[in-house]
Design a protein around this motif. Sequence first.
Motif, short mmCIF file in Angstrom:
data_model
loop_
_atom_site.label_atom_id
_atom_site.label_comp_id
_atom_site.label_asym_id
_atom_site.label_seq_id
_atom_site.Cartn_x
_atom_site.Cartn_y
_atom_site.Cartn_z
N TYR A 110 13.78 14.97 45.22
CA TYR A 110 14.96 14.13 45.20
C TYR A 110 14.60 12.67 44.96
CZ TYR A 110 14.01 15.36 50.15
OH TYR A 110 13.44 15.72 51.34
N THR A 111 15.47 12.04 44.17
CA THR A 111 15.40 10.61 43.89
C THR A 111 16.81 10.05 44.11
OG1 THR A 111 16.02 10.73 41.55
CG2 THR A 111 13.70 11.10 42.09
N GLU A 112 16.99 8.77 43.87
CA GLU A 112 18.33 8.20 43.98
C GLU A 112 19.26 8.78 42.92
OE1 GLU A 112 18.24 3.99 43.99
OE2 GLU A 112 17.15 3.83 45.89
N GLN A 113 18.69 9.26 41.81
CA GLN A 113 19.51 9.81 40.72
C GLN A 113 19.82 11.29 40.87
OE1 GLN A 113 17.25 8.35 37.11
NE2 GLN A 113 19.35 8.24 36.31
N VAL A 114 18.80 12.08 41.22
CA VAL A 114 18.95 13.53 41.15
C VAL A 114 18.40 14.22 42.40
CG1 VAL A 114 18.91 13.65 38.64
CG2 VAL A 114 16.76 13.79 39.92
N PHE A 115 18.90 15.43 42.62
CA PHE A 115 18.35 16.35 43.62
C PHE A 115 18.09 17.66 42.90
CE2 PHE A 115 18.22 19.61 46.76
CZ PHE A 115 17.68 19.00 47.89
N CYS A 116 16.85 18.12 42.95
CA CYS A 116 16.47 19.40 42.33
C CYS A 116 15.95 20.35 43.40
CB CYS A 116 15.37 19.19 41.28
SG CYS A 116 15.78 18.05 39.96
N ALA A 117 16.28 21.61 43.25
CA ALA A 117 15.75 22.64 44.12
C ALA A 117 15.29 23.81 43.27
CB ALA A 117 16.79 23.10 45.14
N VAL A 118 14.14 24.39 43.65
CA VAL A 118 13.54 25.50 42.92
C VAL A 118 13.04 26.51 43.94
CG1 VAL A 118 11.75 26.20 41.30
CG2 VAL A 118 12.83 23.93 41.07
N ALA A 119 13.30 27.80 43.72
CA ALA A 119 12.83 28.81 44.66
C ALA A 119 12.44 30.09 43.93
CB ALA A 119 13.90 29.12 45.70
N ILE A 120 11.41 30.74 44.45
CA ILE A 120 11.00 32.08 44.05
C ILE A 120 11.08 32.95 45.29
CG2 ILE A 120 9.16 33.49 43.08
CD1 ILE A 120 8.03 30.89 41.85
N VAL A 121 11.75 34.09 45.19
CA VAL A 121 12.02 34.94 46.35
C VAL A 121 11.58 36.37 46.04
CG1 VAL A 121 13.77 35.74 47.97
CG2 VAL A 121 14.03 33.50 46.88
N ASP A 122 10.76 36.93 46.92
CA ASP A 122 10.35 38.34 46.83
C ASP A 122 10.91 39.04 48.05
OD1 ASP A 122 9.11 40.79 46.79
OD2 ASP A 122 7.13 40.01 46.28
N VAL A 123 11.85 39.96 47.84
CA VAL A 123 12.47 40.65 48.97
C VAL A 123 11.86 42.03 49.20
CG1 VAL A 123 14.63 39.38 48.70
CG2 VAL A 123 14.38 41.60 47.58
N GLY A 124 10.70 42.28 48.62
CA GLY A 124 9.99 43.54 48.85
C GLY A 124 10.27 44.56 47.77
N TRP A 125 11.52 44.94 47.60
CA TRP A 125 11.87 45.96 46.62
C TRP A 125 12.35 45.35 45.31
CZ3 TRP A 125 17.09 45.74 45.48
CH2 TRP A 125 17.89 45.08 46.42
N THR A 126 12.57 44.04 45.28
CA THR A 126 12.87 43.33 44.05
C THR A 126 12.58 41.85 44.26
OG1 THR A 126 14.52 43.04 42.28
CG2 THR A 126 15.32 42.87 44.54
N ASN A 127 12.93 41.02 43.26
CA ASN A 127 12.65 39.60 43.37
C ASN A 127 13.68 38.82 42.57
OD1 ASN A 127 11.37 39.21 40.52
ND2 ASN A 127 10.20 40.90 41.42
N THR A 128 13.73 37.52 42.81
CA THR A 128 14.68 36.66 42.13
C THR A 128 14.14 35.23 42.13
OG1 THR A 128 17.03 36.06 42.03
CG2 THR A 128 16.02 36.10 44.20
N ALA A 129 14.79 34.38 41.36
CA ALA A 129 14.42 32.97 41.32
C ALA A 129 15.66 32.16 40.98
CB ALA A 129 13.32 32.70 40.29
N PHE A 130 15.67 30.91 41.44
CA PHE A 130 16.75 30.00 41.05
C PHE A 130 16.21 28.58 40.98
CE2 PHE A 130 17.30 29.64 45.72
CZ PHE A 130 17.43 28.26 45.86
N ALA A 131 16.94 27.75 40.25
CA ALA A 131 16.62 26.32 40.16
C ALA A 131 17.89 25.59 39.76
CB ALA A 131 15.52 26.07 39.13
N TYR A 132 18.01 24.34 40.19
CA TYR A 132 19.12 23.52 39.76
C TYR A 132 18.73 22.05 39.79
CZ TYR A 132 20.34 22.64 44.73
OH TYR A 132 20.33 22.28 46.05
N ALA A 133 19.45 21.27 39.02
CA ALA A 133 19.30 19.81 39.01
C ALA A 133 20.69 19.22 39.16
CB ALA A 133 18.65 19.34 37.72
N PHE A 134 20.88 18.44 40.21
CA PHE A 134 22.18 17.87 40.55
C PHE A 134 22.13 16.36 40.39
CE2 PHE A 134 24.82 15.94 43.94
CZ PHE A 134 26.07 16.41 43.57
N GLU A 135 23.07 15.81 39.64
CA GLU A 135 23.15 14.37 39.46
C GLU A 135 24.01 13.79 40.58
OE1 GLU A 135 23.42 11.58 35.62
OE2 GLU A 135 25.21 12.82 35.92
#
Length: 332
Positions: A61-86
Amino acid sequence: MKQTTLSAAPPRLPGTDGQPIFGRFAGQTGAIDWRQLAPPYARSRLWRRFHHKRWHYVALYTEQVFCAVAIVDVGWTNTAFAYAFERQSGRMLAEFSQDGLPGCTASLPHRPTGVSQFRLLGKQIHINTADQGTSSLTLRCGEFAIDASFGPAPAPLLLAAGPVADGAVHATQKSGGMPLQGQLRVGGRTLALDGGIASFDYSNGLLARNTAWRWASAHDLSMGFNLQAGYFGAQENALWLDGRLYPLGAARFEYDRNDSRAPWQISTDDGLLELSFMPEGERRGDKNLLVAASRYVQPIGTFSGWVRSAPDQPRRAVQQLAGVTEDHASRW
């Protein structure tokens, strides 16, 4: 009352005798390998396959943006997400969310350090955390790209480990605020991340099929906090202040579930934290895949109020500290 700090993190989980080491600790741990658990916490290989959950989450995070990124392994499958918020406009500049293929698209280490990655159809996320406390993040999702480096943390890492109802055990390694460098590229724009703040969360546990939590996190280089109410109780509640790490009591979240952009009120039962959270925007999702489901809202905004390290210590003002809250329930 004397200020309370935390004991040093154990070198591994569980211990050499196979027993989990429960508590809150300061510093970095090594392997978190629940395959080595001894009774009464040991579980069969098949049970672990469906209940072992790991994730690696990074916030920038900065004064301009907030970004979040995640990788998730739930055992039997997996997922990922990311975003950039102004933050000024209150709009999402970019979002990415992708379910993966079991055993193919995501990999996370059995320790807070190492490489976590997600790759599918030309999209990739790569998080590398070194033993020295420095980390890097690379994201390539079409026109959405991040190249960032952050750390080392000026304050100790938090390690929390404890039992989980209807599951077995859970551990999480979290950082306070870390100095950030890099850039975000989205829609033909390049935004500098230099001078911003980063934080990370590596979590590894044998959790219940139905898991729910409320969460709050915000940091700068001198102050920060992590709060959770739900499946893990008060185990991971902590305050970073002036380079030291302090445990916090149980957290109370008061908010309007019908209007997540209304102010939130958050406090702890030990009298060490009282905050108001003002959302600037949010990310939300509601999936129902029959065998699994996820409902969450993650508002992005600022915290104001006060914190202190002990009941007899002066209150430290918190003024528009950027961070997130979350209300999340999963059937996984």
